[in-house]
Design a protein around this motif. Structure first.
Motif, PDB file in Angstrom:
ATOM      1  N   TYR A  18     161.449 -10.862  42.146  1.00  0.00           N
ATOM      2  CA  TYR A  18     162.618 -10.047  42.441  1.00  0.00           C
ATOM      3  C   TYR A  18     162.366  -9.261  43.729  1.00  0.00           C
TER       4      TYR A  18
ATOM      5  N   ASP B 111     158.367  -3.359  47.044  1.00  0.00           N
ATOM      6  CA  ASP B 111     157.908  -2.146  46.382  1.00  0.00           C
ATOM      7  C   ASP B 111     157.025  -1.342  47.339  1.00  0.00           C
TER       8      ASP B 111
ATOM      9  N   SER C 144     162.893  -6.217  44.223  1.00  0.00           N
ATOM     10  CA  SER C 144     162.284  -4.914  43.956  1.00  0.00           C
ATOM     11  C   SER C 144     160.761  -5.009  43.893  1.00  0.00           C
TER      12      SER C 144
ATOM     13  N   TYR D 265     165.233  -4.012  52.591  1.00  0.00           N
ATOM     14  CA  TYR D 265     165.367  -4.174  51.140  1.00  0.00           C
ATOM     15  C   TYR D 265     166.817  -3.997  50.708  1.00  0.00           C
TER      16      TYR D 265
ATOM     17  N   ALA E 240     168.496  -7.059  48.773  1.00  0.00           N
ATOM     18  CA  ALA E 240     168.833  -6.843  47.366  1.00  0.00           C
ATOM     19  C   ALA E 240     170.289  -6.416  47.200  1.00  0.00           C
TER      20      ALA E 240
ATOM     21  N   THR F 270     168.696  -9.682  43.584  1.00  0.00           N
ATOM     22  CA  THR F 270     168.752  -8.920  42.339  1.00  0.00           C
ATOM     23  C   THR F 270     168.615  -9.808  41.118  1.00  0.00           C
TER      24      THR F 270
ATOM     25  N   ASN G  85     173.212   2.512  49.965  1.00  0.00           N
ATOM     26  CA  ASN G  85     171.762   2.715  50.021  1.00  0.00           C
ATOM     27  C   ASN G  85     171.223   2.624  51.440  1.00  0.00           C
TER      28      ASN G  85
ATOM     29  N   GLU H 225     162.955  -0.097  53.940  1.00  0.00           N
ATOM     30  CA  GLU H 225     163.968   0.191  52.918  1.00  0.00           C
ATOM     31  C   GLU H 225     165.313  -0.405  53.323  1.00  0.00           C
TER      32      GLU H 225
END
Lengths: 292, 565
Positions: free
Chosen positions: B220, B226, B222, B117, B121, B132, A266, B114
């Motif tokens: 979380y 976000d 995510s 992240y 994560a 996660t 990713n 990103e």
């Protein structure tokens, strides 16, 4: 063996990514606008392919062809609606950036209304069922077909740009809109045409993206835009031929990571984008771009 | 000050709201969005960077807080502060992004968020971050205290914005947005000012993320990374109007209220609404609600602004030499600037090729030559806009050849521009005040530069509303306000009327009498003759003549380059 697989798969992915990104680069070259709705056009192309296959059992290749006039028309209309207002702003570059972000949100919301929020995918036989065996490795047939189908579309675009009058005018506008206008080129017309072609390429790429990305959903747009931007930045902004190089570099880097450090895959597009932007903002093939 | 009132009202409203409305989590989110929208205001409204990846700081703050609770066992308030530190550190790591501009910056900042992240994560790091599997913060969970912290943060953030709007630093940031080059040459350390705004904004988001983590028992990666957090904050700020104090608050309260009413149950309806909202805003209401509001108020005000200012003709003398006796600061004779073998290449082109001259206090040197001979490049090299490829520039005994513009201004080299570079959105008085604040420390040779250039009646006119000749004069006033020892005047004469030229010549002579050394680039020989007799003629980057202007016009080589062989 894994290395060879990653390399060849990377090339196949790369050709698809080149097609997925080339429209963004064209539009950037002519309009100096980063079209944040680009990825959403790809998503719409995927839904077009999905609907045509599910309803009429039409092969996805057919959808890719149908996508061209549809995307062209959509891009044309959007350009004529927006263009008259863009030029008047104090900071057109940033204004259009935010504007296209809004359009991206609208497309995403409408796609969610129309198709729901769930991921949709197609079985390989919607394109080509048989996998390709090469040197003891098995490559998904849909991946090979997507890569192979991207080639004539990219080639057609190249011929258009470098062998036609309209293409020459397009390159003139890319180089300097004011001077292009001074020799009698209708800059607005060329811009509209380019916006149409860029959108058409994105919608066509969407037909294959449903396989390459393992499915489609309305929320995929932003990620696709980011990947496409990474690809065109690697290959140089405004340099259409560079997009193919960018796609290949990106595809191979992506597949290498997926093969050897899959949990970090990713990270790849983002890391490449940041590194290229900071180290070589003009891209691998780039001369320094104006305004950039 | 009305801005401070806005802040007090916002804090009181959020403090009292829980007594009237039961859904405290909704109020907390709304307060945090007020904070985030103000954070966007700081970095976009004042510094001009639109970070799509703003959520990265929010997430960093949330994880900074949760990790410090988990590993350092700190109490909640300290964890919030450490969350702010995490945001600031993330901002520090991402400082190189500030080299990018406009959309490139926006997208690259998104990629950065990103990337963070993807690390937080990452399944292989889950044992550290719990990105996660979810971070459990039940041990410090306290809804009343975390809400109180959010209210305090609203107050603190609004205070920062008020300081930015009305403080010197805010004026400097506005100047940078208005005209980068002019701000640089008014002595503002542009890079530093932008970095400060960026780190402040990152800290604000980090604190908000930490408070969010505190208020939620489990979260979380995510959720706190976000992308919609960035999007909301940006849309809220734009909707209310950036660059103001109240705009982002009103935007966040109204739109988050709307989101709570329709968005939570039908997110795509809300997405459609704000997508349309963005398009409408950008196309029709580029300044947001605050722009509409000011437009509305404007209709009821007498048109006072237009009486005093505007681009109309000025009366009286345009350039006024100061009335003081000229001997007051006469320090002529002492060498102040020595330029040796100055060169600059652009690729294969040698635009300036070994130019040398020395200048004493009170001396005026005319720099003459046909188009493309390198005159303006010399000015750009001396003022630090370009870096020389070779040679030295010695100012008061120190080699300053490779210093940047704002450093040189502080050491006493100021300039005007061939094409005037007003700080367009600032008033004439603000243009000059900024230059005197950031320029060379110490007293100015000219006490009132605006009056000296004949703009006394245009003090409060925005620079963009001045006419071309007035903007030229404002350039000169700004240069004088920096308190220069050396003043570089680049083709100021072009476009001025004969009367204006006479006045300008008198002013320049007067400046020289006060001990300022001047380099005057000019095509108008009649004007130049009024200013000085000492000229250097350049051709193709090289000196071809040095001496009196009177003899220059008889020199064969000079005639050749001006008139052709």
């Amino acid at each position: 063996m894994r290395l060879e697989y990653a390399l060849l798969a990377g090339v196949l992915y790369g050709m698809f990514y080149a097609l997925a990104a080339v429209g963004l680069n064209l539009v950037f070259g002519v309009l100096r606008v980063v079209n944040l709705a680009h990825g959403d056009w790809i998503v719409l192309g995927s839904f077009l392919a999905w609907e045509l296959y599910s309803t009429f059992h039409l092969n996805v290749l057919f959808s890719a062809v149908v996508a061209l006039p549809l995307g062209m028309a959509a891009g044309f209309i959007l350009y004529w609606v927006l263009a008259p207002r863009l030029g008047r702003s104090e900071d057109p570059e940033m204004t259009s950036f935010v504007l296209f972000f809004g359009i991206s949100q609208i497309i995403e919301a409408l796609a969610t209304f129309g198709f729901g929020n769930n991921q949709r995918s197609l079985l390989p036989n919607a394109l080509v069922a048989a996998p390709l065996r090469l040197g003891g490795q098995v490559y998904p047939g849909v991946l090979v077909a997507s890569a192979v189908a991207s080639v004539p579309l990219l080639l057609a675009l190249y011929l258009y740009l470098y062998r036609s009058h309209a293409g020459a005018a397009t390159r003139a506008v890319m180089a300097n809109p004011a001077e292009a206008a001074a020799v009698g080129i209708n800059v607005r017309k060329i811009s509209a045409l380019t916006f149409g072609i860029g959108t058409a390429a994105a919608v066509a790429a969407g037909a294959f993206s449903i396989f390459v990305e393992g499915g489609t959903s309305p929320s995929q747009g932003v990620a696709l835009t980011t990947v496409a931007f990474a690809v065109i930045v690697i290959g140089s902004l405004g340099n259409v031929a560079g997009t193919v190089l960018g796609g290949l570099v990106y595809g191979i880097a992506d597949q290498m990571t997926a093969t050897f450090a899959s949990s970090w895959a990713n990270l790849v597009p983002y890391l490449i984008l940041i590194l290229v932007m900071l180290a070589r903002p003009s891209g691998l093939l780039g001369r320094a771009t104006r305004d950039a | 000050m009305p801005d401070a009132v806005v802040g007090v009202v916002a804090v009181l409203a959020f403090a009292l709201a829980p007594s009237f409305y039961g859904n405290e989590l909704l109020l907390l989110n709304m307060a945090l969005y007020v904070v985030l929208a103000q954070g966007i205001n700081v970095v976009y409204g004042f510094a001009g960077y639109l970070p799509f990846g703003y959520v990265g700081f929010f997430g960093a703050g949330a994880y900074g807080a949760s990790l410090s609770v988990r590993y350092l066992h700190v109490p909640a308030p300290l964890a919030v502060i450490l969350g702010g530190v995490a945001g600031a550190l993330t901002g520090t790591v991402l400082l190189p992004l500030l080299r990018l501009a406009g959309p490139y910056f926006a997208i690259t900042s998104l990629a950065a968020a990103e990337a963070i992240y993807a690390v937080v994560a990452n399944p292989t790091l889950d044992f550290v971050t719990q990105g996660t599997s979810g971070t459990d913060l039940a041990s410090i969970y306290n809804s009343a205290e975390s809400y109180a912290a959010a209210v305090c943060l609203v107050g603190a953030t609004v205070a920062v914005v008020v300081l930015l709007r009305w403080g010197n630093f805010g004026l400097a940031l506005r100047a940078i947005r208005s005209n980068y080059l002019a701000a640089l040459c008014a002595g503002i350390d542009v890079v530093r000012a932008r970095r400060i705004a960026w780190i402040v904004s990152a800290t604000i988001a980090g604190l908000a993320g930490a408070i969010f983590a505190w208020a939620i028992a489990t979260f979380y990666a995510s959720a706190v990374f976000d992308l919609s957090v960035s999007v909301f904050a940006i849309v809220f700020a734009l909707f209310g109007g950036v660059g103001t104090t109240a705009g982002p608050i009103v935007g966040a309260v109204l739109l988050y209220g709307l989101y709570s009413a329709i968005g939570i149950t039908a997110p795509s309806s809300f997405e459609l609404v704000y997508g349309i909202l963005i398009v409408v805003l950008v196309l029709f209401v580029p300044r947001g609600l605050s722009g509409l509001w000011h437009g509305f108020l404007q209709q009821f005000r007498p048109t006072k602004g237009q009486l005093g200012g505007g681009g109309g003709p000025s009366t009286g003398r345009l350039f006024m030499a100061s009335g003081q006796p000229s001997e007051a600061r006469m320090e002529g004779g002492e060498e102040i600037l020595r330029v040796e073998n100055l060169s600059r290449n652009f690729g294969a082109l040698r635009a300036v090729d070994g130019v040398s001259f020395a200048l004493a206090r009170g001396e005026i040197l005319g720099l003459v030559g046909p188009n493309g001979s390198g005159k303006t490049t010399v000015i750009n090299l001396l003022s630090g806009v370009y870096q020389p490829s070779g040679g030295s520039v010695v100012l008061g005994g120190k080699n300053v050849a490779h210093l940047k513009c704002h450093h040189l201004v502080r050491m006493g080299i100021a300039r005007t521009f061939q094409i005037p570079q007003p700080l367009a959105s600032l008033t004439a008085a603000e243009n000059v005040a900024l230059a005197s604040r950031h320029g060379r420390p110490g007293p100015m040779a000219i006490a009132d530069p605006i009056a000296a250039v004949g703009l006394a009646s245009q003090r409060d006119t925005a620079a963009k509303d001045l006419n071309a000749s007035q903007q030229k004069r404002l350039d000169l006033a700004r240069a004088l306000a920096t308190g220069p020892d050396v003043l570089l005047v680049d083709e100021m004469g072009a476009g001025l009327s004969p009367a204006e030229l006479d006045d300008l010549a008198a002013l320049l002579r007067d400046l020289a009498k006060q001990g300022i050394a001047l380099v005057v680039v000019e095509h108008l020989m009649g004007f130049l003759a009024q200013v000085t007799d000492h000229v250097v003629v350049l051709d193709a980057g090289q000196e071809i003549y040095r001496g009196s202007l009177g003899d220059a016009v008889k020199d064969e080589q000079v005639i050749k380059v001006f008139l052709g062989a």
